[in-house]
Design an enzyme around this catalytic site. Structure first.
Site, PDB file in Angstrom:
ATOM      1  CB  SER A 146      -0.835  -0.016   1.293  1.00  0.00           C
ATOM      2  OG  SER A 146      -1.472   1.238   1.497  1.00  0.00           O
ATOM      3  CE1 TYR A 159      -4.489  -2.031   5.019  1.00  0.00           C
ATOM      4  CE2 TYR A 159      -3.207  -0.053   4.606  1.00  0.00           C
ATOM      5  CZ  TYR A 159      -3.976  -1.102   4.140  1.00  0.00           C
ATOM      6  OH  TYR A 159      -4.216  -1.230   2.790  1.00  0.00           O
TER       7      TYR A 159
HETATM    8  P1  NAD Z   1     -11.703  -5.856  -0.016  1.00  0.00           P
HETATM    9  O1  NAD Z   1     -12.233  -5.751   1.364  1.00  0.00           O
HETATM   10  O2  NAD Z   1     -12.549  -5.432  -1.166  1.00  0.00           O
HETATM   11  O3  NAD Z   1     -11.183  -7.326  -0.291  1.00  0.00           O
HETATM   12  C1  NAD Z   1     -10.417  -8.025   0.655  1.00  0.00           C
HETATM   13  C2  NAD Z   1     -10.395  -9.479   0.298  1.00  0.00           C
HETATM   14  O4  NAD Z   1      -9.674 -10.176   1.332  1.00  0.00           O
HETATM   15  C3  NAD Z   1     -11.800 -10.101   0.238  1.00  0.00           C
HETATM   16  O5  NAD Z   1     -11.860 -11.070  -0.793  1.00  0.00           O
HETATM   17  C4  NAD Z   1     -11.920 -10.793   1.600  1.00  0.00           C
HETATM   18  O6  NAD Z   1     -12.812 -11.893   1.596  1.00  0.00           O
HETATM   19  C5  NAD Z   1     -10.484 -11.262   1.782  1.00  0.00           C
HETATM   20  N1  NAD Z   1     -10.189 -11.584   3.175  1.00  0.00           N
HETATM   21  C6  NAD Z   1     -10.325 -10.807   4.275  1.00  0.00           C
HETATM   22  N2  NAD Z   1     -10.005 -11.523   5.383  1.00  0.00           N
HETATM   23  C7  NAD Z   1      -9.658 -12.764   4.955  1.00  0.00           C
HETATM   24  C8  NAD Z   1      -9.243 -13.940   5.609  1.00  0.00           C
HETATM   25  N3  NAD Z   1      -9.128 -14.016   6.941  1.00  0.00           N
HETATM   26  N4  NAD Z   1      -8.971 -15.040   4.867  1.00  0.00           N
HETATM   27  C9  NAD Z   1      -9.118 -15.009   3.501  1.00  0.00           C
HETATM   28  N5  NAD Z   1      -9.500 -13.903   2.834  1.00  0.00           N
HETATM   29  C10 NAD Z   1      -9.775 -12.804   3.551  1.00  0.00           C
HETATM   30  O7  NAD Z   1     -10.315  -5.028   0.023  1.00  0.00           O
HETATM   31  P2  NAD Z   1      -9.454  -4.344  -1.139  1.00  0.00           P
HETATM   32  O8  NAD Z   1      -9.618  -2.880  -1.010  1.00  0.00           O
HETATM   33  O9  NAD Z   1      -9.689  -4.990  -2.438  1.00  0.00           O
HETATM   34  O10 NAD Z   1      -7.983  -4.667  -0.620  1.00  0.00           O
HETATM   35  C11 NAD Z   1      -7.179  -5.696  -1.147  1.00  0.00           C
HETATM   36  C12 NAD Z   1      -5.736  -5.485  -0.742  1.00  0.00           C
HETATM   37  O11 NAD Z   1      -5.271  -4.252  -1.255  1.00  0.00           O
HETATM   38  C13 NAD Z   1      -5.538  -5.422   0.769  1.00  0.00           C
HETATM   39  O12 NAD Z   1      -4.317  -6.053   1.118  1.00  0.00           O
HETATM   40  C14 NAD Z   1      -5.457  -3.930   1.038  1.00  0.00           C
HETATM   41  O13 NAD Z   1      -4.738  -3.644   2.195  1.00  0.00           O
HETATM   42  C15 NAD Z   1      -4.727  -3.457  -0.200  1.00  0.00           C
HETATM   43  N6  NAD Z   1      -4.935  -2.049  -0.495  1.00  0.00           N
HETATM   44  C16 NAD Z   1      -6.182  -1.548  -0.703  1.00  0.00           C
HETATM   45  C17 NAD Z   1      -6.318  -0.198  -0.965  1.00  0.00           C
HETATM   46  C18 NAD Z   1      -7.657   0.444  -1.213  1.00  0.00           C
HETATM   47  O14 NAD Z   1      -7.728   1.660  -1.283  1.00  0.00           O
HETATM   48  N7  NAD Z   1      -8.730  -0.303  -1.388  1.00  0.00           N
HETATM   49  C19 NAD Z   1      -5.190   0.631  -1.002  1.00  0.00           C
HETATM   50  C20 NAD Z   1      -3.944   0.070  -0.790  1.00  0.00           C
HETATM   51  C21 NAD Z   1      -3.827  -1.276  -0.545  1.00  0.00           C
END
Ligand code: NAD
Length: 264
Positions: A146, A159
């Site tokens: 991130s 985080y």
């Molecule tokens: P999201 O909540 O849409 O998706 C998260 C996914 O992780 C889902 O499929 C959920 O079921 C799965 N998950 C959560 N806990 C779990 C567990 N215990 N076991 C198995 N699966 C599990 O989130 P997102 O925004 O798509 O984020 C995805 C990644 O990208 C994360 O690592 C997040 O930190 C990173 N990220 C997101 C953003 C953003 O702005 N959305 C920015 C930077 C980084």
């Protein structure tokens, strides 16, 4: 013209039932890779998603519900994928959760869950998947860090700590496999419009009694010079690029995809 450059490869994407992981799975499937989906959610909906993805892209798609909090389930997921496909050629460590609180009030169970899902699970997937990559002398590991893997924001101690850890893990693995045709890189998105961020927007609206628009512009996109969310599709294409021959010498980087946030 369609790009089927990953035909015959298999990609396992943790946390791919939603958001960025789902977008990456779709982009990798579109490039021809077989897909192992993983993540939480309604099983019937996930089965429908699995069948639709296989149909749409003409690739094999399976689902494994391994909980990223459980090392044995993680190892089993990789073993099952290898039994079916031979090797997890492309491993995307994407599953992640967020919790926002001042550190002196941060619940210990939330701290531990964030560290375990966002960081420790990456150790277990890499440990399980790397031997088969080494045996065939080809592999791609992509870790979702991130912008918060490079810089901090207040109230996100767990985080930010986990994502800085992912950046460090990425560099270490990259050095360990550098002589083989395996790479390990991190992608560092800024704010991406996904369910994870939608949840935070709703929390902030309540906490500050602000409108949705105010929260998005005055809190979220304040850090992002582009003043726009990153779109899931952009990240999917970045993942496909990191799997391409053009990226074979890109190893150990943490690639910001954040509209200029960390340039400041
Ligand atoms: P999201 O909540 O849409 O998706 C998260 C996914 O992780 C889902 O499929 C959920 O079921 C799965 N998950 C959560 N806990 C779990 C567990 N215990 N076991 C198995 N699966 C599990 O989130 P997102 O925004 O798509 O984020 C995805 C990644 O990208 C994360 O690592 C997040 O930190 C990173 N990220 C997101 C953003 C953003 O702005 N959305 C920015 C930077 C980084």
């Amino acid at each position: 013209m369609e790009n089927h450059s990953l035909s015959g490869r298999t990609a396992l994407i943790t946390g791919s039932t939603s958001g960025i992981g789902l977008g990456m799975a779709q982009a990798l499937a579109q490039a021809g890779a077989n897909i192992v989906l993983n993540g939480l959610g309604d099983l019937q909906e996930i089965n429908t998603l699995t069948a639709e993805m296989a149909e749409q892209y003409g690739v094999d798609v399976i689902y494994d519900g391994a909980n990223m909090l459980d090392p044995a389930e993680i190892t089993n997921m990789v073993t099952t994928a290898e039994a079916k496909f031979g090797c997890v050629d492309i491993l995307v460590n994407n599953a992640g959760i967020q919790y926002v609180s001042a550190i002196d009030e941060f619940p210990e169970d939330k701290w531990q869950a964030i560290i375990n899902i966002n960081l420790v699970s990456n150790f277990h997937t890499i440990k399980a998947a790397l031997p088969a990559m080494k045996a065939q002398n080809w592999g791609r590991i992509i870790n979702l860090a991130s912008a918060h893997g490079l810089v901090a924001s207040p109230y996100k101690s767990a985080y930010v700590a986990a994502k800085h850890g992912v950046v460090g893990l990425t560099k270490t693995v990259a050095l360990e496999i550098a002589e083989q045709q395996i790479t390990c890189n991190a992608i560092c998105p800024g704010y991406v419009r996904t369910p994870l961020v939608e949840g935070q927007v709703a929390d902030q609206m309540k906490a500050h009694n602000m409108s949705r628009e105010q929260v998005i512009n005055d809190i979220f996109l304040v850090a992002q010079p582009s003043k726009k969310f990153v779109e899931v599709e952009e990240l999917g294409q970045v993942a496909v690029f990191l799997c391409s021959p053009a990226a074979k010498s890109i190893n150990g980087i943490s690639l910001p995809v954040e509209g200029g946030w960390t340039a400041k």
